[in-house]
Write a protein that holds these residues in place. Structure first.
Motif, PDB file in Angstrom:
ATOM      1  N   ARG A 248     -12.656  -1.121 -13.170  1.00 26.64           N
ATOM      2  CA  ARG A 248     -13.131  -2.016 -12.181  1.00 26.64           C
ATOM      3  C   ARG A 248     -12.406  -1.946 -10.740  1.00 26.64           C
ATOM      4  O   ARG A 248     -12.861  -1.723  -9.770  1.00 26.64           O
ATOM      5  CB  ARG A 248     -12.500  -3.520 -12.705  1.00 26.64           C
ATOM      6  N   ALA A 249     -11.074  -1.334 -10.956  1.00 23.89           N
ATOM      7  CA  ALA A 249     -10.152  -1.224  -9.932  1.00 23.89           C
ATOM      8  C   ALA A 249     -10.717   0.100  -8.887  1.00 23.89           C
ATOM      9  O   ALA A 249     -10.589   0.265  -7.910  1.00 23.89           O
ATOM     10  CB  ALA A 249      -8.852  -0.908 -10.275  1.00 23.89           C
ATOM     11  N   ARG A 250     -11.297   1.045  -9.680  1.00 28.70           N
ATOM     12  CA  ARG A 250     -11.822   2.161  -9.107  1.00 28.70           C
ATOM     13  C   ARG A 250     -12.967   1.927  -8.287  1.00 28.70           C
ATOM     14  O   ARG A 250     -13.118   2.516  -7.270  1.00 28.70           O
ATOM     15  CB  ARG A 250     -11.862   3.223 -10.162  1.00 28.70           C
ATOM     16  N   ALA A 251     -13.697   1.228  -9.033  1.00 28.32           N
ATOM     17  CA  ALA A 251     -14.929   0.988  -8.292  1.00 28.32           C
ATOM     18  C   ALA A 251     -14.821   0.081  -7.020  1.00 28.32           C
ATOM     19  O   ALA A 251     -15.457   0.277  -6.110  1.00 28.32           O
ATOM     20  CB  ALA A 251     -15.881   0.022  -9.130  1.00 28.32           C
ATOM     21  N   VAL A 252     -13.936  -0.916  -7.247  1.00 26.14           N
ATOM     22  CA  VAL A 252     -13.613  -1.850  -5.912  1.00 26.14           C
ATOM     23  C   VAL A 252     -13.057  -1.054  -4.797  1.00 26.14           C
ATOM     24  O   VAL A 252     -13.250  -1.235  -3.541  1.00 26.14           O
ATOM     25  CB  VAL A 252     -12.854  -3.210  -6.369  1.00 26.14           C
ATOM     26  N   ALA A 253     -12.233  -0.241  -5.145  1.00 21.77           N
ATOM     27  CA  ALA A 253     -11.649   0.730  -4.103  1.00 21.77           C
ATOM     28  C   ALA A 253     -12.455   1.686  -3.518  1.00 21.77           C
ATOM     29  O   ALA A 253     -12.467   1.548  -2.467  1.00 21.77           O
ATOM     30  CB  ALA A 253     -10.768   1.732  -4.909  1.00 21.77           C
ATOM     31  N   VAL A 254     -13.639   2.183  -4.287  1.00 21.71           N
ATOM     32  CA  VAL A 254     -14.553   2.919  -3.400  1.00 21.71           C
ATOM     33  C   VAL A 254     -15.369   2.197  -2.513  1.00 21.71           C
ATOM     34  O   VAL A 254     -15.829   2.258  -1.317  1.00 21.71           O
ATOM     35  CB  VAL A 254     -15.553   3.632  -4.415  1.00 21.71           C
TER      36      VAL A 254
ATOM     37  N   GLY B  34     -13.635   1.330   0.730  1.00 19.95           N
ATOM     38  CA  GLY B  34     -13.443   2.494   1.424  1.00 19.95           C
ATOM     39  C   GLY B  34     -12.087   2.906   1.168  1.00 19.95           C
ATOM     40  O   GLY B  34     -11.401   3.858   2.128  1.00 19.95           O
ATOM     41  N   LEU B  35     -11.307   2.840   0.234  1.00 19.23           N
ATOM     42  CA  LEU B  35      -9.997   3.036  -0.141  1.00 19.23           C
ATOM     43  C   LEU B  35     -10.225   4.273  -1.253  1.00 19.23           C
ATOM     44  O   LEU B  35     -10.963   4.354  -2.223  1.00 19.23           O
ATOM     45  CB  LEU B  35      -9.101   2.120  -0.801  1.00 19.23           C
ATOM     46  N   PRO B  36      -9.000   5.118  -1.493  1.00 16.36           N
ATOM     47  CA  PRO B  36      -9.029   6.102  -2.529  1.00 16.36           C
ATOM     48  C   PRO B  36      -9.063   5.434  -3.656  1.00 16.36           C
ATOM     49  O   PRO B  36      -8.257   4.399  -4.267  1.00 16.36           O
ATOM     50  CB  PRO B  36      -7.846   6.822  -2.185  1.00 16.36           C
ATOM     51  N   ALA B  37      -9.754   6.073  -4.609  1.00 14.94           N
ATOM     52  CA  ALA B  37      -9.776   5.407  -6.047  1.00 14.94           C
ATOM     53  C   ALA B  37      -8.474   5.792  -6.713  1.00 14.94           C
ATOM     54  O   ALA B  37      -7.934   6.866  -6.658  1.00 14.94           O
ATOM     55  CB  ALA B  37     -10.880   6.072  -7.011  1.00 14.94           C
ATOM     56  N   PRO B  38      -7.720   4.743  -7.069  1.00  8.14           N
ATOM     57  CA  PRO B  38      -6.468   4.939  -7.890  1.00  8.14           C
ATOM     58  C   PRO B  38      -6.271   5.825  -9.122  1.00  8.14           C
ATOM     59  O   PRO B  38      -7.313   5.798  -9.887  1.00  8.14           O
ATOM     60  CB  PRO B  38      -5.853   3.475  -8.280  1.00  8.14           C
ATOM     61  N   THR B  39      -5.304   6.733  -9.084  1.00 10.06           N
ATOM     62  CA  THR B  39      -5.090   7.517 -10.370  1.00 10.06           C
ATOM     63  C   THR B  39      -4.377   6.610 -11.510  1.00 10.06           C
ATOM     64  O   THR B  39      -3.768   5.534 -11.041  1.00 10.06           O
ATOM     65  CB  THR B  39      -4.160   8.675 -10.016  1.00 10.06           C
ATOM     66  N   ALA B  40      -4.017   7.155 -12.402  1.00 11.48           N
ATOM     67  CA  ALA B  40      -3.627   6.402 -13.667  1.00 11.48           C
ATOM     68  C   ALA B  40      -2.375   7.065 -14.163  1.00 11.48           C
ATOM     69  O   ALA B  40      -2.549   8.430 -14.148  1.00 11.48           O
ATOM     70  CB  ALA B  40      -4.452   6.058 -14.781  1.00 11.48           C
ATOM     71  N   ALA B  41      -1.143   6.469 -14.689  1.00 12.64           N
ATOM     72  CA  ALA B  41      -0.160   7.282 -15.363  1.00 12.64           C
ATOM     73  C   ALA B  41       0.164   6.323 -16.507  1.00 12.64           C
ATOM     74  O   ALA B  41      -0.026   5.287 -16.613  1.00 12.64           O
ATOM     75  CB  ALA B  41       1.004   7.272 -14.240  1.00 12.64           C
TER      76      ALA B  41
ATOM     77  N   ASP C   2      -3.394  -1.137   2.325  1.00  7.30           N
ATOM     78  CA  ASP C   2      -4.295  -0.767   1.409  1.00  7.30           C
ATOM     79  C   ASP C   2      -4.215  -1.414   0.012  1.00  7.30           C
ATOM     80  O   ASP C   2      -5.000  -1.381  -0.388  1.00  7.30           O
ATOM     81  CB  ASP C   2      -4.179   0.747   1.549  1.00  7.30           C
ATOM     82  N   ARG C   3      -2.948  -1.387  -0.320  1.00  9.46           N
ATOM     83  CA  ARG C   3      -2.566  -1.892  -1.667  1.00  9.46           C
ATOM     84  C   ARG C   3      -2.811  -3.263  -1.838  1.00  9.46           C
ATOM     85  O   ARG C   3      -3.291  -3.678  -2.909  1.00  9.46           O
ATOM     86  CB  ARG C   3      -1.250  -1.731  -2.172  1.00  9.46           C
ATOM     87  N   THR C   4      -2.525  -4.081  -0.703  1.00  8.76           N
ATOM     88  CA  THR C   4      -2.824  -5.389  -0.607  1.00  8.76           C
ATOM     89  C   THR C   4      -4.467  -5.828  -0.686  1.00  8.76           C
ATOM     90  O   THR C   4      -4.952  -6.576  -1.432  1.00  8.76           O
ATOM     91  CB  THR C   4      -2.210  -6.334   0.348  1.00  8.76           C
ATOM     92  N   THR C   5      -5.113  -4.833   0.091  1.00  7.46           N
ATOM     93  CA  THR C   5      -6.575  -5.016   0.066  1.00  7.46           C
ATOM     94  C   THR C   5      -7.173  -4.615  -1.231  1.00  7.46           C
ATOM     95  O   THR C   5      -8.006  -5.398  -1.526  1.00  7.46           O
ATOM     96  CB  THR C   5      -7.016  -3.977   1.354  1.00  7.46           C
ATOM     97  N   LEU C   6      -6.751  -3.634  -1.735  1.00  9.82           N
ATOM     98  CA  LEU C   6      -7.290  -3.267  -3.358  1.00  9.82           C
ATOM     99  C   LEU C   6      -6.844  -4.483  -4.171  1.00  9.82           C
ATOM    100  O   LEU C   6      -7.872  -4.969  -4.874  1.00  9.82           O
ATOM    101  CB  LEU C   6      -6.631  -2.083  -3.692  1.00  9.82           C
TER     102      LEU C   6
END
Length: 378
Positions: A291-297, A300-307, A350-354
């Motif tokens: 969901r986070a990756r979809a809303v980022a796209v 207009g934000l980079p899709a977050p990576t995972a760790a 950007d992080r707050t927008t995401l």
């Protein structure tokens, strides 16, 4: 709030939080920090928080909207830094880097949380005051709020490069005490039962419980034994830090610790402790990461990576009760618990927008109670 939060306001709120020192062990300092955070939250959210004081520690909770809360935003306002650190390391912003004690872990996440949640209904914000101690007073509070929510979003700082934390190791903590019998080390050592010797046997037995192929570490840490140099030690002890990726490994190690047997005739073993935090397994985060990756796209934000990370947080507790959990949504930077702690300013908006976009998406679309285990909640 606007689609893009004000960087100036985020920085002003973050500075105000950092400049109120809040070491976990200082109850008065934690209470002062709660006052500052409550004031900021009332300004940004339009409502005062509920203060929950447990064992003298101040936790804050906002429930936004009249209906049931579906999304839990989780953080902590205590830090590891003693009073006076701010004099040595003042809050500064230079060349796009904000510094100051607790800025990365995790006061930037708190500022982001307040801005992202403004004007939303169906959201609970819970900010605890003892996370750095292992959440001794707030664990039940965190778990209770998690059981009410469909998703828990944890505003702990990101992993390297801004990656979200989709897997955290569980933690178990033990104290192993060895009991022997004192005797004069020169006159009649054979009359004693050497607790130091028993400690040596048990340290090796405990360390052997680790399984590197499973990501399980079992680490003997602080140790002490004896009282004088010419006495067979009657007592010894050592602490053990356990980190595991799965509940099965946590249970296996716990069983192994409880099965320890003395190696020195006449010695006795006493064990305290056990599992402190369950693991946050990747299954608890998988759907929320999508969901986070979809809303980022869409934003207009980079899709977050995972760790995957070894450290634990209150996200371990929310996942442990079966609530879908995504961690590391806070600041990008580094140096948690270290003198070079810092936040990269350019990433704050950007992080707050995401975060705002993800919460809005979760509120708009059913999550079907994205259970970490795929079954009923405990």
């Amino acid at each position: 709030m606007d689609a893009v939060p004000s960087l100036a306001e985020l920085l002003a709120d973050l500075r105000e939080l950092v400049e109120c020192e809040s070491p976990s062990t200082d109850l008065a300092a934690v209470a002062r920090s709660a006052d500052v955070l409550a004031h900021l939250g009332e300004r940004r959210l339009g409502v005062a928080p509920e203060r929950v004081v447990l064992d003298g520690r101040t936790h804050l909770r906002w429930r936004l909207g009249a209906g049931p809360s579906r999304v839990l935003l989780l953080g902590h306002h205590d830090t590891v830094w003693p009073i006076g650190t701010l004099e040595r390391r003042p809050c500064t912003v230079e060349a796009g880097v904000l510094r100051g004690p607790g800025c990365f872990d995790m006061k930037a996440g708190l500022a982001m949380m307040l801005h992202a949640a403004a004007g939303l209904d169906g959201v609970t914000l819970l900010v605890t005051g003892d996370e750095e101690l292992g959440s001794p007073s707030s664990r039940e509070l965190v778990e209770a709020e998690a059981r009410l929510a469909e998703a828990a979003l944890v505003l702990e700082a990101s992993a390297d490069g801004g990656a979200l934390k989709t897997e955290r190791k569980g933690v178990s903590l033990y104290e192993v005490r060895l009991r022997g019998h004192a005797a004069h080390a020169g006159l009649e050592p054979e009359a004693g039962v050497n607790a130091t010797l028993e400690l040596a046997h048990q340290v090796l037995a405990v360390a052997a419980l680790g399984r590197s192929e499973e990501g399980t570490t079992v680490t003997p840490t602080r140790a002490q034994a004896g009282v004088t140099t010419n006495t067979v030690p009657a007592e010894a002890s050592f602490a053990v830090d356990v980190r595991v990726r799965t509940r099965a490994e946590q249970e296996r190690v716990d069983a192994g610790m409880r099965a320890l047997q003395p190696a020195v005739p006449g010695a006795r073993i006493e064990l305290d402790g056990g599992p402190n935090r369950p693991p946050l397994e990747s299954s608890a985060s998988a759907l929320l990461l999508e969901r986070a990756r979809a809303v980022a796209v869409r934003a207009g934000l980079p899709a977050p990576t995972a760790a995957s990370v070894g450290g634990a947080s209150d996200g371990n507790f929310t996942a442990g009760v079966g609530t879908a959990t995504l961690d590391g949504l806070g600041a990008v930077g580094g140096g948690a618990h270290a003198d070079h702690e810092h936040v990269l300013v350019d990433h704050l908006t950007d992080r707050t927008t995401l975060l705002r976009a993800l919460v809005t998406d979760l509120l708009a679309q059913p999550t079907n109670r994205l259970l970490a285990s795929g079954g009923a909640r405990p």
